[in-house]
Design a protein around this motif. Sequence first.
Motif, PDB file in Angstrom:
ATOM      1  N   UNK A  25       0.826  -1.192   0.000  1.00  0.00           N
ATOM      2  CA  UNK A  25       0.000   0.000   0.000  1.00  0.00           C
ATOM      3  C   UNK A  25       0.862   1.244   0.000  1.00  0.00           C
ATOM      4  N   UNK A  26       0.224   2.373  -0.256  1.00  0.00           N
ATOM      5  CA  UNK A  26       0.908   3.664  -0.314  1.00  0.00           C
ATOM      6  C   UNK A  26       0.749   4.370   1.027  1.00  0.00           C
ATOM      7  N   UNK A  27       1.814   5.005   1.507  1.00  0.00           N
ATOM      8  CA  UNK A  27       1.779   5.709   2.784  1.00  0.00           C
ATOM      9  C   UNK A  27       1.041   7.038   2.600  1.00  0.00           C
ATOM     10  N   UNK A  28      -0.023   7.228   3.384  1.00  0.00           N
ATOM     11  CA  UNK A  28      -0.811   8.461   3.323  1.00  0.00           C
ATOM     12  C   UNK A  28      -0.302   9.508   4.303  1.00  0.00           C
ATOM     13  N   UNK A  29       0.107   9.060   5.507  1.00  0.00           N
ATOM     14  CA  UNK A  29       0.552   9.997   6.540  1.00  0.00           C
ATOM     15  C   UNK A  29       1.597   9.327   7.419  1.00  0.00           C
ATOM     16  N   UNK A  30       2.513  10.149   7.932  1.00  0.00           N
ATOM     17  CA  UNK A  30       3.564   9.676   8.827  1.00  0.00           C
ATOM     18  C   UNK A  30       3.531  10.529  10.084  1.00  0.00           C
ATOM     19  N   UNK A  31       3.602   9.866  11.241  1.00  0.00           N
ATOM     20  CA  UNK A  31       3.640  10.565  12.521  1.00  0.00           C
ATOM     21  C   UNK A  31       4.926  10.179  13.250  1.00  0.00           C
ATOM     22  N   UNK A  32       6.011  10.968  13.087  1.00  0.00           N
ATOM     23  CA  UNK A  32       7.276  10.618  13.718  1.00  0.00           C
ATOM     24  C   UNK A  32       7.230  10.653  15.245  1.00  0.00           C
ATOM     25  N   UNK A  33       6.371  11.506  15.825  1.00  0.00           N
ATOM     26  CA  UNK A  33       6.280  11.597  17.286  1.00  0.00           C
ATOM     27  C   UNK A  33       5.818  10.266  17.878  1.00  0.00           C
ATOM     28  N   UNK A  34       4.847   9.633  17.219  1.00  0.00           N
ATOM     29  CA  UNK A  34       4.311   8.359  17.685  1.00  0.00           C
ATOM     30  C   UNK A  34       5.032   7.173  17.059  1.00  0.00           C
ATOM     31  N   UNK A  35       5.782   7.411  15.973  1.00  0.00           N
ATOM     32  CA  UNK A  35       6.443   6.326  15.257  1.00  0.00           C
ATOM     33  C   UNK A  35       5.463   5.486  14.466  1.00  0.00           C
ATOM     34  N   UNK A  36       4.394   6.112  13.944  1.00  0.00           N
ATOM     35  CA  UNK A  36       3.349   5.387  13.239  1.00  0.00           C
ATOM     36  C   UNK A  36       3.143   5.930  11.828  1.00  0.00           C
ATOM     37  N   UNK A  37       2.558   5.077  10.975  1.00  0.00           N
ATOM     38  CA  UNK A  37       2.220   5.448   9.603  1.00  0.00           C
ATOM     39  C   UNK A  37       0.798   4.995   9.302  1.00  0.00           C
ATOM     40  N   UNK A  38       0.159   5.647   8.330  1.00  0.00           N
ATOM     41  CA  UNK A  38      -1.155   5.239   7.847  1.00  0.00           C
ATOM     42  C   UNK A  38      -0.983   4.816   6.399  1.00  0.00           C
ATOM     43  N   UNK A  39      -1.396   3.568   6.097  1.00  0.00           N
ATOM     44  CA  UNK A  39      -1.231   2.996   4.762  1.00  0.00           C
ATOM     45  C   UNK A  39      -2.597   2.939   4.086  1.00  0.00           C
ATOM     46  N   UNK A  40      -2.639   3.361   2.827  1.00  0.00           N
ATOM     47  CA  UNK A  40      -3.881   3.459   2.064  1.00  0.00           C
ATOM     48  C   UNK A  40      -4.548   2.090   1.895  1.00  0.00           C
ATOM     49  N   UNK A  41      -5.789   1.971   2.358  1.00  0.00           N
ATOM     50  CA  UNK A  41      -6.586   0.766   2.189  1.00  0.00           C
ATOM     51  C   UNK A  41      -6.198  -0.404   3.078  1.00  0.00           C
TER      52      UNK A  41
END
Length: 106
Positions: A25-41
């Motif tokens: 999937x494609x990365x939609x958003x990155x949160x470096x503070x939390x160390x998390x990513x949101x992947x499309x679908x």
Amino acid sequence: MNKKVHVKTGDTVVILNGKERGKKGKVLAVSPEEGKVIVEGRNMVSKHVKARKMGEQSGIVKAEGALYACKVQVVCPRCGKPTRVAHKVYEDGTKERVCTKCGEAL
């Protein structure tokens, strides 16, 4: 916690574990503070949404949930394999992310 993340918005990644293991999937958003990513679908969760204004729809909405960045790996656009990200420093001082398997710029 480490504030650096090896993926950027727009990267294609493969999920390493969990119910979505092996899916891309494609990365939609990155949160470096939390160390998390949101992947499309991927990693879809149900959110209960309450109508805030008159005429606004309420109900249960499906949305992408966040994943830990360590649970995803970047896919090289040239060789198509999941790879770690290496950094190459040039003579003029610029840095670039490269694939560890084929050396292509990410």
